[in-house]
Design an enzyme around this catalytic site. Structure first.
Site, short mmCIF file in Angstrom:
data_model
loop_
_atom_site.label_atom_id
_atom_site.label_comp_id
_atom_site.label_asym_id
_atom_site.label_seq_id
_atom_site.Cartn_x
_atom_site.Cartn_y
_atom_site.Cartn_z
N PHE A 59 28.21 10.28 -10.89
CA PHE A 59 28.04 10.73 -12.78
C PHE A 59 26.37 10.17 -13.06
CE2 PHE A 59 30.33 6.36 -12.47
CZ PHE A 59 29.46 5.81 -13.23
N ARG A 87 33.50 -7.19 -24.57
CA ARG A 87 34.34 -6.08 -23.41
C ARG A 87 35.82 -5.91 -24.32
NH1 ARG A 87 31.03 -3.65 -19.59
NH2 ARG A 87 33.04 -2.67 -19.22
N THR A 93 36.45 1.47 -20.42
CA THR A 93 35.29 2.40 -20.05
C THR A 93 35.93 3.77 -20.53
OG1 THR A 93 34.53 1.04 -18.15
CG2 THR A 93 33.59 3.42 -18.24
N ARG A 104 35.80 2.01 -28.57
CA ARG A 104 35.93 3.22 -27.68
C ARG A 104 37.10 4.05 -28.09
NH1 ARG A 104 33.38 0.59 -22.07
NH2 ARG A 104 31.55 1.31 -22.23
N ASN A 114 30.90 7.50 -24.10
CA ASN A 114 31.85 6.38 -24.76
C ASN A 114 31.58 5.40 -25.71
OD1 ASN A 114 30.63 5.10 -22.91
ND2 ASN A 114 32.19 4.40 -21.41
N HIS A 117 27.69 0.53 -25.10
CA HIS A 117 27.77 -0.14 -23.98
C HIS A 117 27.94 -1.77 -24.30
CE1 HIS A 117 25.80 -1.88 -20.25
NE2 HIS A 117 25.18 -2.80 -21.06
P1 ADP Z 1 31.11 0.02 -18.68
O1 ADP Z 1 30.09 0.98 -19.57
O2 ADP Z 1 32.42 0.20 -19.22
O3 ADP Z 1 30.58 -1.22 -18.09
P2 ADP Z 1 30.19 1.22 -15.97
O4 ADP Z 1 29.32 0.27 -16.02
O5 ADP Z 1 31.36 1.63 -15.03
O6 ADP Z 1 31.09 1.29 -17.29
O7 ADP Z 1 29.64 2.83 -16.31
C1 ADP Z 1 28.51 2.84 -17.13
C2 ADP Z 1 28.85 4.10 -18.19
O8 ADP Z 1 28.76 5.35 -17.08
C3 ADP Z 1 29.97 4.16 -18.56
O9 ADP Z 1 30.05 3.47 -19.88
C4 ADP Z 1 30.04 5.54 -18.93
O10 ADP Z 1 29.48 6.02 -20.12
C5 ADP Z 1 29.54 6.44 -17.83
N1 ADP Z 1 30.65 6.57 -16.61
C6 ADP Z 1 31.32 5.67 -16.02
N2 ADP Z 1 32.17 6.14 -15.00
C7 ADP Z 1 32.13 7.55 -15.39
C8 ADP Z 1 32.60 8.64 -14.83
N3 ADP Z 1 33.48 8.57 -13.85
N4 ADP Z 1 32.34 9.88 -14.94
C9 ADP Z 1 31.35 10.03 -16.04
N5 ADP Z 1 30.65 8.97 -16.70
C10 ADP Z 1 31.14 7.83 -16.10
MG MG Z 2 29.02 -1.38 -16.78
#
Ligand code: ADP
Ligand code: MG
Length: 142
Positions: A59, A87, A93, A104, A114, A117
């Site tokens: 992604f 968080r 996420t 979210r 979403n 961050h």
């Molecule tokens: P978080 O933002 O909850 O810390 P991650 O660090 O795993 O999550 O991922 C960073 C960002 O990438 C997410 O907030 C989301 O916008 C995007 N993302 C994560 N996993 C996916 C996925 N499987 N498909 C599309 N976008 C994703």
């Molecule tokens: Mg992250």
């Protein structure tokens, strides 16, 4: 390492939908103090750098494109136990798994879009704060 700051971004989708105000209100209501804030648009390169840890993920390219597609609000939030508590406030996420009452759950449009961050560790909170803000832009350093 200090545990009292985290870095948030209100993402382009939430900006476009007019959710900056309601999201900042939730942040305030939850007891976080905004100690630095800016409205900017990331370049492709800046988005690539910010999410470099996800470079190998399928992604990544789409995420970089999305994160540089329009204005964002970046802010440093201060509170005891900031990373963990924020968080909790933002929720999972994937918004389909986010609890009721989380940012979210309320404002995400999809897994990628979403809404916000939040830093995942104290170490990354410091690195991410430095990514967006000079010391002279942080009211805790003035
Ligand atoms: P978080 O933002 O909850 O810390 P991650 O660090 O795993 O999550 O991922 C960073 C960002 O990438 C997410 O907030 C989301 O916008 C995007 N993302 C994560 N996993 C996916 C996925 N499987 N498909 C599309 N976008 C994703
Ligand atoms: Mg992250």
């Amino acid at each position: 390492m200090a545990n009292n700051i985290t870095l948030t971004i209100v993402k382009p989708g939430a900006y476009r939908k007019g959710h900056i105000g309601p999201i900042l209100n939730m942040i305030n209501e939850a007891g976080f103090r905004i100690i630095a804030m800016k409205l900017i648009k990331l370049s492709t390169r800046q988005a690539e750098e910010f999410y470099a840890i996800h470079r190998s993920k399928p992604f990544y390219e789409s995420l970089v494109e999305f994160m540089s597609s329009g204005p964002i609000v970046a802010a440093i939030l201060q509170k005891e136990n900031a990373v963990e508590d924020y968080r909790k406030l933002i929720g999972a996420t994937n918004p389909e798994n986010a609890e009721e009452g989380t940012i979210r759950k309320k404002y995400a449009q999809s897994l990628e879009m979403n809404a916000v961050h939040g830093s995942d560790s104290n170490e990354n909170a410091e690195l991410e704060a430095d990514f967006f803000f000079a010391k002279s832009e942080r009211t805790d350093c003035m």
